[in-house]
Scaffold this active site. Structure first.
Site, mmCIF file in Angstrom:
data_model
loop_
_atom_site.group_PDB
_atom_site.id
_atom_site.type_symbol
_atom_site.label_atom_id
_atom_site.label_comp_id
_atom_site.label_asym_id
_atom_site.label_seq_id
_atom_site.Cartn_x
_atom_site.Cartn_y
_atom_site.Cartn_z
ATOM 1 N N ARG A 15 0.868 -1.180 0.000
ATOM 2 C CA ARG A 15 0.000 0.000 0.000
ATOM 3 C C ARG A 15 0.905 1.229 0.000
ATOM 4 N NH1 ARG A 15 2.218 1.745 3.815
ATOM 5 N NH2 ARG A 15 0.781 3.480 3.875
ATOM 6 N N GLY A 16 0.256 2.378 -0.173
ATOM 7 C CA GLY A 16 0.987 3.612 -0.410
ATOM 8 C C GLY A 16 1.063 3.844 -1.900
ATOM 9 N N ARG B 140 -7.326 -0.646 -6.999
ATOM 10 C CA ARG B 140 -7.681 0.398 -6.027
ATOM 11 C C ARG B 140 -7.828 1.691 -6.818
ATOM 12 N NH1 ARG B 140 -4.588 0.868 -0.582
ATOM 13 N NH2 ARG B 140 -6.596 1.827 -0.043
ATOM 14 N N ASP C 156 -2.623 10.403 -2.323
ATOM 15 C CA ASP C 156 -2.887 9.358 -3.300
ATOM 16 C C ASP C 156 -3.315 9.933 -4.648
ATOM 17 O OD1 ASP C 156 -3.026 6.384 -1.973
ATOM 18 O OD2 ASP C 156 -3.347 7.970 -0.520
ATOM 19 N N ASN D 246 -6.204 11.926 0.453
ATOM 20 C CA ASN D 246 -5.229 11.188 1.263
ATOM 21 C C ASN D 246 -5.991 10.374 2.300
ATOM 22 O OD1 ASN D 246 -2.401 10.643 1.891
ATOM 23 N ND2 ASN D 246 -2.779 11.738 3.810
#
Length: 343
Positions: free
Chosen positions: A49-50, A87, A232, A242
């Site tokens: 993630r990130g 995502r 993001d 975010n």
């Protein structure tokens, strides 16, 4: 520390290698992903993630598809789209997948070479952005170390080598200019408590952990010199998507007169999304909120609102720091006529 990597796989064939972030901080475990299904599942379940790390994972996932289905380019393209959509909020995931896919006509080795280039580029971008952000933060507190507040995780785990917002804090630590990082725990999955604290401890950087709702209190009582977060997706007007809880901190920072900085790669700025209202915000499963560690924390069947992100309006953002520039969307927003800000 390998976050996302590639293995030629002597026995099981090629594989995407991931540090499983779900196991941290108590265990360091690696996943060997040999199918696109496994890559998509790892992305959706937050094993990786990130936003920048998702971009690298997306590129390597397409390389895996190219190696597994070298004789079926149509299937590789379909798998690439599935990875890109795993995502929806983070820009780099789709960018990484599509960048690698662009080399498909040159063969699977070329796709893999471009995936490796995505990872190398992330490290260069992070070095430039974090250095610029550290300079800005240090200049704001001349003559003394800086006290920072952050949310979620924006270090190497989330961004690849160098990190983004947390990377800026660690650059200050290397310079002897960091007093403390106050890390919000980041409900519901505790990326701050599990991952940010782990990275800070590994670096020997001074830090404390707080519950998310204590962040505004820390700002109001003068414990923080600046808030630093990642992103993001950033709309063209400077609205920032975010981790959920970012908007809360931005409001509190504005009320307390504390600078609010976003550190993110330039590719996170989405010129095709004019404003934050156009950003698709991922809503995640109810069980992330209704229990923890296998223990129910509310009544069975309780309805849940569980957005993974929120959108902070540009006028609350003091600066967006990328590898190329320092952008102050609050100044731009303040200069607009009121009618242009409706919606």
């Amino acid at each position: 520390m390998r976050i996302v990597d590639w293995s030629d796989g002597a026995d099981g064939g090629p594989a995407v290698v991931l540090l499983d972030q779900r196991a941290l901080p108590h265990r360091t475990e690696y996943l060997q992903l040999t199918t696109v299904d496994a890559v998509v599942d790892a992305i959706r379940s937050l094993a990786v993630r990130g936003a920048p790390s998702l971009g690298v994972a997306g590129a390597f996932g397409v390389a895996l598809a190219a190696h597994r289905h070298a004789d079926d380019p149509a299937r590789v393209r379909a798998e690439a789209e599935r990875i890109a959509r795993a995502r929806p909020t983070a820009v780099p995931l789709a960018l990484g997948a599509h960048r690698a896919l662009a080399r498909l006509d040159d063969g699977a080795p070329a796709v893999l070479a471009d995936a490796r280039a995505v990872a190398a580029d992330a490290a260069r971008v992070n070095a430039a952005a974090t250095s610029r952000a550290a300079d800005l933060l240090e200049a704001g507190c001349p003559g003394r170390p800086v006290r920072l507040l952050t949310l979620c995780n924006t270090g190497d785990l989330a961004c690849g080598e160098g990190g983004s917002a947390l990377g800026a804090a660690l650059r200050l630590h290397e310079r002897g200019a960091l007093a403390e990082v106050l890390a919000c725990e980041t409900r519901p999955l505790l990326q701050g408590a599990r991952l940010t604290v782990w990275e800070l401890a590994r670096a020997g950087a001074p830090h404390r952990l707080c519950v998310d709702s204590a962040g505004p209190a820390a700002l109001a009582t003068g414990l923080v010199d600046a808030v630093v977060v990642g992103a993001d997706r950033i709309a063209a007007n400077g609205d920032v998507a975010n981790k959920i809880g970012t908007y809360m901190l931005a409001c509190a920072a504005a009320r307390s007169g504390v600078p609010f900085l976003v550190v993110a790669p330039e590719e996170t700025v989405d010129p095709h999304t004019p404003a934050g209202a156009g950003i698709v915000v991922e809503e995640r499963a109810a069980d992330e909120v209704t229990g923890f560690g296998g223990v129910s924390t509310t009544l069975p069947g309780t309805p849940v609102f569980n957005p993974a992100f929120d959108v902070t309006p540009a006028e609350l953002v003091s600066a967006i720091v990328t590898e190329h520039r320092v952008w102050s969307p609050a100044d731009v927003a303040a200069a607009r006529p009121p009618a242009s800000r409706v919606g």
